[in-house]
Design a protein around this motif. Sequence first.
Motif, PDB file in Angstrom:
ATOM      1  N   GLY A 421       0.785  -1.225   0.000  1.00  0.00           N
ATOM      2  CA  GLY A 421       0.000   0.000   0.000  1.00  0.00           C
ATOM      3  C   GLY A 421       0.812   1.268   0.000  1.00  0.00           C
ATOM      4  N   GLY A 422       2.130   1.186   0.122  1.00  0.00           N
ATOM      5  CA  GLY A 422       2.901   2.417   0.088  1.00  0.00           C
ATOM      6  C   GLY A 422       4.295   2.278   0.649  1.00  0.00           C
ATOM      7  N   ALA A 423       4.879   3.425   1.032  1.00  0.00           N
ATOM      8  CA  ALA A 423       6.223   3.478   1.586  1.00  0.00           C
ATOM      9  C   ALA A 423       6.285   4.620   2.595  1.00  0.00           C
ATOM     10  CB  ALA A 423       7.255   3.670   0.491  1.00  0.00           C
ATOM     11  N   LYS A 424       7.245   4.553   3.515  1.00  0.00           N
ATOM     12  CA  LYS A 424       7.354   5.551   4.572  1.00  0.00           C
ATOM     13  C   LYS A 424       8.826   5.809   4.861  1.00  0.00           C
ATOM     14  CE  LYS A 424       5.982   7.974   8.250  1.00  0.00           C
ATOM     15  NZ  LYS A 424       5.124   9.174   8.200  1.00  0.00           N
ATOM     16  N   GLU A 425       9.194   7.088   4.912  1.00  0.00           N
ATOM     17  CA  GLU A 425      10.547   7.478   5.266  1.00  0.00           C
ATOM     18  C   GLU A 425      10.644   7.651   6.777  1.00  0.00           C
ATOM     19  OE1 GLU A 425      13.885  10.870   4.052  1.00  0.00           O
ATOM     20  OE2 GLU A 425      11.772  11.141   3.521  1.00  0.00           O
ATOM     21  N   ILE A 426      11.666   7.040   7.381  1.00  0.00           N
ATOM     22  CA  ILE A 426      11.847   7.102   8.831  1.00  0.00           C
ATOM     23  C   ILE A 426      13.219   7.703   9.131  1.00  0.00           C
ATOM     24  CG2 ILE A 426      11.947   5.786  10.984  1.00  0.00           C
ATOM     25  CD1 ILE A 426      10.230   3.668   9.685  1.00  0.00           C
ATOM     26  N   PRO A 427      13.281   8.801   9.888  1.00  0.00           N
ATOM     27  CA  PRO A 427      14.584   9.388  10.239  1.00  0.00           C
ATOM     28  C   PRO A 427      15.428   8.426  11.072  1.00  0.00           C
ATOM     29  CG  PRO A 427      12.776  10.912  10.709  1.00  0.00           C
ATOM     30  CD  PRO A 427      12.149   9.580  10.417  1.00  0.00           C
ATOM     31  N   LEU A 428      16.725   8.458  10.871  1.00  0.00           N
ATOM     32  CA  LEU A 428      17.613   7.588  11.653  1.00  0.00           C
ATOM     33  C   LEU A 428      17.566   7.926  13.139  1.00  0.00           C
ATOM     34  CD1 LEU A 428      20.810   7.314   9.401  1.00  0.00           C
ATOM     35  CD2 LEU A 428      18.768   5.861   9.444  1.00  0.00           C
ATOM     36  N   THR A 429      17.207   9.173  13.473  1.00  0.00           N
ATOM     37  CA  THR A 429      17.126   9.567  14.880  1.00  0.00           C
ATOM     38  C   THR A 429      16.015   8.842  15.629  1.00  0.00           C
ATOM     39  OG1 THR A 429      15.746  11.449  14.228  1.00  0.00           O
ATOM     40  CG2 THR A 429      18.117  11.851  14.502  1.00  0.00           C
TER      41      THR A 429
END
Length: 439
Positions: A421-429
Amino acid sequence: QTLIDFEKSPSGDELARNLDVSEMFVSLGLRLASEKEGFVGISGYGFKFPLPPANNSVCVFETVGSYAKRFKGVMEIRFCLPGQPSVAAGVHEFGVFVARVNHSRDFIAEAYNAQDQILATVESSDMGCVFMGIKSNEPITLIKIRPNPYLFRVDRKVDEDFAIDHLCFSPPVAVSGTSSLAENQLLLTNGDVLKGDSMIIGDDGFRMEMKTFEAEVLIPMEEIRQIQFANDAATQPAKATNRQWFAMLADRSVIAVEPGKTFASTQFTELKLQPEEIAALWLNVNNVRFPAGDDFQTVENTKNVIVFPTARLLAAKISFDESGYQWESAEKVEQKLNLSGKAPAETVGDPTPNITKVDYQETPAEDIPTLWKQPPKQRARTTGLIRLRDGQQLVLSPSNEDSGFQLVKKSADSVTIGFAGGAKEIPLTEILSIEFPTP
């Protein structure tokens, strides 16, 4: 197995009362600690029971100002490779004697794996001294011993004092890093561990600044098994102020969800789940409690196990709506409270909440069980894992599979996770660690 009776140090020296032994047995692969400020030391309390332990035992010395309270608090038992305190390890078998258990089921031992997931819980029985033992196919990296937090509904005195003796464990085996660190670490596929002060992640690998060599080192991606970031996990008090629900998926991923008739991921907003697609559901402020091994086969057509602290309900059907979930009938499997020298357990009062519905927003947290709709499973060996600071854990499928979560992109300050259904960017912090899947 290694047996430590706390009478002498590994070098053969006698151990004196009040001595801090937190790091004394690192050469054997054992580290001891307390959750709060303080240490684990020789208690001066000798076990006086017809069991092997005697003479010295150890307890938590909790520091309050200039005063150290003995026997109180939570004891943490961790493992490392013998003589290598910075290399996390786990054991397959663990046992310990716990004393000053003056009331039934006063103390509890919790076993955790390398991803801080709870593997097993053992509650003490109605004896002056008990032996608690745990055996696990998955390595145990942390044991917590504490006064039993599940007895808040039992109207009786709970003795919080405890000491331990005769601790034994199987040979420690190396595992991935287990918790928050003050520095970045890389676990390589050959078993080596590298530590760096700063790190840049890219598609070709990791660039680490290593002061030891006064150089920047590039580690190719194919040589890396896991990266652990120097990020702290979200603090428990902060988590406890928010009423957040967690769902475990069939692959053992743990995601935060907005509950309802269906469940929507709070991290991946496009991800919607039907109740039959989740394995377990619980509230963040409660510890996860597990079903017994045969619960899903105990009653014909049992498809749900509702786990309270003192009983498990086996239910064939659970109905979900926007406000909560409920069951009409269920078979109760009780865990008896054996109160020595007192009235039979039946007359003391069953602390299991007498409810047939859980309201997502209104039901008190202490009344909410762990709901299991599928038997718990181990994570597949070829998968990877991303652990987030807020307690979520995303199981990563190998790149040749199109199911579950996928690590689709890496950059200097974030990773992108793909899902149905999609994609999500996650900060390394926001990430504690990334374990990469294997082909």
